[in-house]
Design an enzyme around this catalytic site. Structure first.
Site, PDB file in Angstrom:
ATOM      1  N   TYR A 106       0.814  -1.293  -0.143  1.00 54.17           N
ATOM      2  CA  TYR A 106      -0.083   0.260   0.235  1.00 54.17           C
ATOM      3  C   TYR A 106       0.922   1.215  -0.055  1.00 54.17           C
ATOM      4  O   TYR A 106       1.990   0.947  -0.280  1.00 54.17           O
ATOM      5  CB  TYR A 106      -0.936  -0.310   1.480  1.00 54.17           C
ATOM      6  CG  TYR A 106      -2.372   0.433   1.214  1.00 54.17           C
ATOM      7  CD1 TYR A 106      -2.689   1.250  -0.036  1.00 54.17           C
ATOM      8  CD2 TYR A 106      -1.834   1.517   2.383  1.00 54.17           C
ATOM      9  CE1 TYR A 106      -4.076   2.330  -0.423  1.00 54.17           C
ATOM     10  CE2 TYR A 106      -3.320   2.763   2.295  1.00 54.17           C
ATOM     11  CZ  TYR A 106      -4.180   2.734   1.459  1.00 54.17           C
ATOM     12  OH  TYR A 106      -5.166   3.283   1.272  1.00 54.17           O
ATOM     13  N   LYS A 177      -6.294  -1.852  -2.640  1.00 56.38           N
ATOM     14  CA  LYS A 177      -7.647  -0.999  -1.570  1.00 56.38           C
ATOM     15  C   LYS A 177      -8.011  -2.367  -1.386  1.00 56.38           C
ATOM     16  O   LYS A 177      -8.353  -2.363  -0.003  1.00 56.38           O
ATOM     17  CB  LYS A 177      -8.117  -0.229  -2.554  1.00 56.38           C
ATOM     18  CG  LYS A 177      -8.021   0.691  -2.413  1.00 56.38           C
ATOM     19  CD  LYS A 177      -7.993   2.247  -1.490  1.00 56.38           C
ATOM     20  CE  LYS A 177      -7.030   3.266  -1.564  1.00 56.38           C
ATOM     21  NZ  LYS A 177      -7.137   4.379   0.021  1.00 56.38           N
ATOM     22  N   GLU A 248     -12.637   5.255  -6.647  1.00 53.84           N
ATOM     23  CA  GLU A 248     -10.444   5.542  -5.903  1.00 53.84           C
ATOM     24  C   GLU A 248     -10.550   6.670  -6.708  1.00 53.84           C
ATOM     25  O   GLU A 248      -9.689   6.443  -8.109  1.00 53.84           O
ATOM     26  CB  GLU A 248     -10.078   4.483  -5.565  1.00 53.84           C
ATOM     27  CG  GLU A 248      -8.292   4.840  -4.957  1.00 53.84           C
ATOM     28  CD  GLU A 248      -8.725   4.685  -4.203  1.00 53.84           C
ATOM     29  OE1 GLU A 248      -7.753   5.184  -3.252  1.00 53.84           O
ATOM     30  OE2 GLU A 248      -9.723   4.747  -2.920  1.00 53.84           O
ATOM     31  N   ASP A 249      -9.880   7.334  -6.519  1.00 48.34           N
ATOM     32  CA  ASP A 249      -8.812   8.326  -7.533  1.00 48.34           C
ATOM     33  C   ASP A 249      -9.144   9.180  -8.555  1.00 48.34           C
ATOM     34  O   ASP A 249      -8.642   9.259  -9.819  1.00 48.34           O
ATOM     35  CB  ASP A 249      -7.256   7.274  -7.922  1.00 48.34           C
ATOM     36  CG  ASP A 249      -6.487   7.143  -6.626  1.00 48.34           C
ATOM     37  OD1 ASP A 249      -6.564   8.069  -5.638  1.00 48.34           O
ATOM     38  OD2 ASP A 249      -5.490   5.802  -6.397  1.00 48.34           O
ATOM     39  N   ASP A 272     -11.345   8.830  -1.434  1.00 45.74           N
ATOM     40  CA  ASP A 272     -10.224  10.107  -1.422  1.00 45.74           C
ATOM     41  C   ASP A 272     -10.347  11.642  -0.684  1.00 45.74           C
ATOM     42  O   ASP A 272     -10.518  11.879  -0.046  1.00 45.74           O
ATOM     43  CB  ASP A 272      -9.666  11.069  -3.064  1.00 45.74           C
ATOM     44  CG  ASP A 272      -9.514   9.491  -3.769  1.00 45.74           C
ATOM     45  OD1 ASP A 272      -7.769   9.051  -3.733  1.00 45.74           O
ATOM     46  OD2 ASP A 272      -9.818   8.706  -4.282  1.00 45.74           O
ATOM     47  N   ASN A 410       1.553  11.757   0.592  1.00 45.95           N
ATOM     48  CA  ASN A 410       2.326  11.125  -0.224  1.00 45.95           C
ATOM     49  C   ASN A 410       2.583  10.525  -1.711  1.00 45.95           C
ATOM     50  O   ASN A 410       1.683  10.902  -2.211  1.00 45.95           O
ATOM     51  CB  ASN A 410       1.826   9.883   0.920  1.00 45.95           C
ATOM     52  CG  ASN A 410       0.412   9.230   0.771  1.00 45.95           C
ATOM     53  OD1 ASN A 410       0.314   8.621  -0.464  1.00 45.95           O
ATOM     54  ND2 ASN A 410      -0.604   9.311   1.576  1.00 45.95           N
TER      55      ASN A 410
END
Length: 555
Positions: A106, A177, A248-249, A272, A410
């Site tokens: 991850y 995920k 996601e994203d 997110d 990150n």
């Protein structure tokens, strides 16, 4: 019999597959753990070494193999390969070495897997949905390997935190995920489905790369993009109607509007915006206890006004309204900073989600905004490395005893500051969390644990609740409830960090799931027939652990 290659019944796996075919399905392959009786029944005698091993013995060997690799990315590839041929052993190994391996499967290393998806492609996993195949989405879903799907993670790869548009590489995020969901016990991996919507990419490096496996055109937008999303959601509703859909994203122009558009039609969650916001709220609730302040007394600067930053700001507003402020007062407490500075009435290209946070003033720098607002909490979601400089920290220390500084970007090379610098610049006064794993900081003889403000503390519990209750909808009240649950696990001493340890993941996951399921039953969001008096038992029985089951031949 359930449509597909295998199914579970009374603690037994039933399958019609035999011989080599059985050994090539990662969800079914037990390798040397097949008993001699199973080898006879399933035509495996002679296809495996004669010795029968336990999963623990296999784990010892796998860990020895893993340790031979020196570079983290090589370890990542080894683990991905293991997942491709023995899924149960993969999860068993990671759970036995959780702290060591989570950063590899991850954040932060997953970004390298995403970037190198095409060059390192070895085995297919999940489903690929392109615009060219938009009229075949139902067919694609019917051809999935895992038939009894409870949870889907889908990405279009546009806005992967820290590395941006990665096109078809977004599938790696979907896989990762779902791995976290299973590692933290939320769902059996054989009931999950990773999906990437291959809508092209605006990443010129990928379009020019001969090895790139995605659609070689600019990213779709407008009516074509919306058409694909609508066709995908409609197909999921028809083919897998009880699935929990995790977005996601997705990019800042699509993430929130997609969630708003479809969350009433199918149980949806955007990690997110919602997941990041909920875990950040937990850290803030914890930090406020150390500051001796309340949420409604505090002012916030959110540095980075994309999906994550705006999501945090929106849920701060919701939490402050619950705490007693009006919505207008809550918006006044939050200062949103984008690329051009503080978002004001003069800022160009303000998104619909940013509009409520507009300030009627001149555009200010981060330092000026802090000086004017006297914000005691600074949240970084910008991926702008080094933005939180010494003067930023010193400005905050000038008006608050314990500034709370959340460095959420990150991987490490995108962090707004290094935690050790913030501790030093603040003379040990700052309350610090980071989005990437960070080492403890020793300053003047005091050891400070830097908690990782990571969504994995939140979304597995939400997913477990969705699976157990078959939620018709995930509401804001449920998400605020999850944040409150996590805050009760937070350390009481500043040096121990602001968030609970990853070692508490089982207790946190089950506590979140229990609270949400109870709420869902009470307010009519649970499609499963559940008794509120036995919710804890239902949640604990659904908590997944990697183990081998006995096999029986079907048909």
């Amino acid at each position: 019999m359930m449509d597909g290659d295998f199914y579970y019944q009374d603690g037994v796996v039933k399958t019609h597959l035999t011989g080599k075919a059985l050994l090539t399905i990662p969800q079914l392959n037990k390798g040397t753990a097949f008993s001699h009786e199973e080898r006879e029944v399933f035509d495996l005698t002679g296809k495996l070494p004669d010795r029968v091993e336990s999963i623990e013995e296999q784990c010892v060997r796998a860990y020895q193999q893993y340790q031979r690799f020196e570079k983290d990315f090589e370890k990542f590839i080894f683990l991905a390969s293991l997942q491709s041929y023995n899924q149960t052993l993969y999860f068993y190994l990671i759970k036995r070495h959780l702290r060591e391996m989570i950063p590899l499967v991850y954040t932060p290393l997953i970004s390298h897997g995403v970037i190198n998806f095409s060059t390192e492609f070895r085995a297919t996993r999940g489903l690929y949905v392109s615009y060219a195949n938009r009229n075949k989405i139902k067919q694609i879903l019917r051809h999935r390997t895992n038939k009894d799907v409870s949870l889907i993670v889908v990405s279009d790869g546009e806005s992967i935190l820290g590395i941006g548009d990665q096109g078809i590489g977004g599938l790696v995020i979907s896989v990762a995920k779902l791995a976290i969901y299973s590692i933290f016990g939320a769902v059996d991996p054989s009931k999950t489905l990773p999906v990437v919507l291959d809508v092209g990419t605006n990443n010129e490096a990928l379009l020019e790369d001969d090895m790139y496996l995605g659609a070689r055109h600019k990213r779709l937008s407008g009516s074509q993009y919306d058409e694909l999303i609508q066709l995908f959601v409609s197909a999921v509703k028809e083919i897998i109607p009880d699935a929990f859909l995790h977005w996601e994203d997705f990019g800042r122009n699509n993430a929130e509007r997609i969630l708003t558009r479809y969350q009433g039609e199918i149980c949806s969650f955007n990690d997110d915006s919602q997941g990041t916001a909920v875990v950040t709220l937990s850290a803030i609730f914890s930090g406020l206890k150390h500051q001796g302040k309340s949420l409604s007394d505090s002012r916030f600067v959110v540095f980075g006004a994309g999906t994550a930053g705006v999501g945090i700001a929106r849920y701060l507003v919701k939490a402050m309204v619950v705490a007693g402020l009006t919505e207008s007062e809550a918006y006044d407490h939050i200062y949103l900073i984008d690329r051009e500075g503080l978002i004001t009435h003069k800022t160009q290209q303000v998104t619909e989600e940013q509009l409520p946070f507009i300030k009627q003033s001149a555009s200010l720098t981060l330092q000026d905004t802090l000086t004017e607002s006297k914000a005691s909490i600074l949240i970084g979601t910008s991926a702008a490395c080094g933005s939180f400089t010494q003067d930023v920290v010193e400005i905050m220390c000038g008006y608050t005893q314990h500034p709370m500084i959340l460095i959420l970007s990150n991987p490490h090379d995108k962090m707004e500051a290094r935690p050790e610098d913030v501790i030093r610049w603040s003379d040990g006064r700052a309350l610090v969390v980071s989005g990437s794993p960070s080492d403890d900081v020793v300053y003047h003889g005091r050891r400070f644990i830097i908690s990782q403000c990571n969504n994995f503390l939140i979304f597995p519990g939400i997913g477990l609740a969705a699976v157990v209750a078959k939620l018709s909808q995930l509401t804001d009240d449920m998400l605020l409830l999850a944040s409150d649950v996590v805050s009760h696990f937070c350390p009481k001493v500043q040096e121990s960090g602001l968030l609970p340890s990853i070692d508490q993941h089982k207790e946190i996951t089950t506590a979140i799931a229990t609270a949400i399921v109870e709420y869902a039953i009470e307010h009519g969001y649970a499609k499963s027939q559940l008794n509120k008096a036995t919710v804890i038992q239902s949640v604990e029985q659904s908590y997944w652990e990697p183990r081998y089951y006995p096999y029986q031949l079907d048909g």
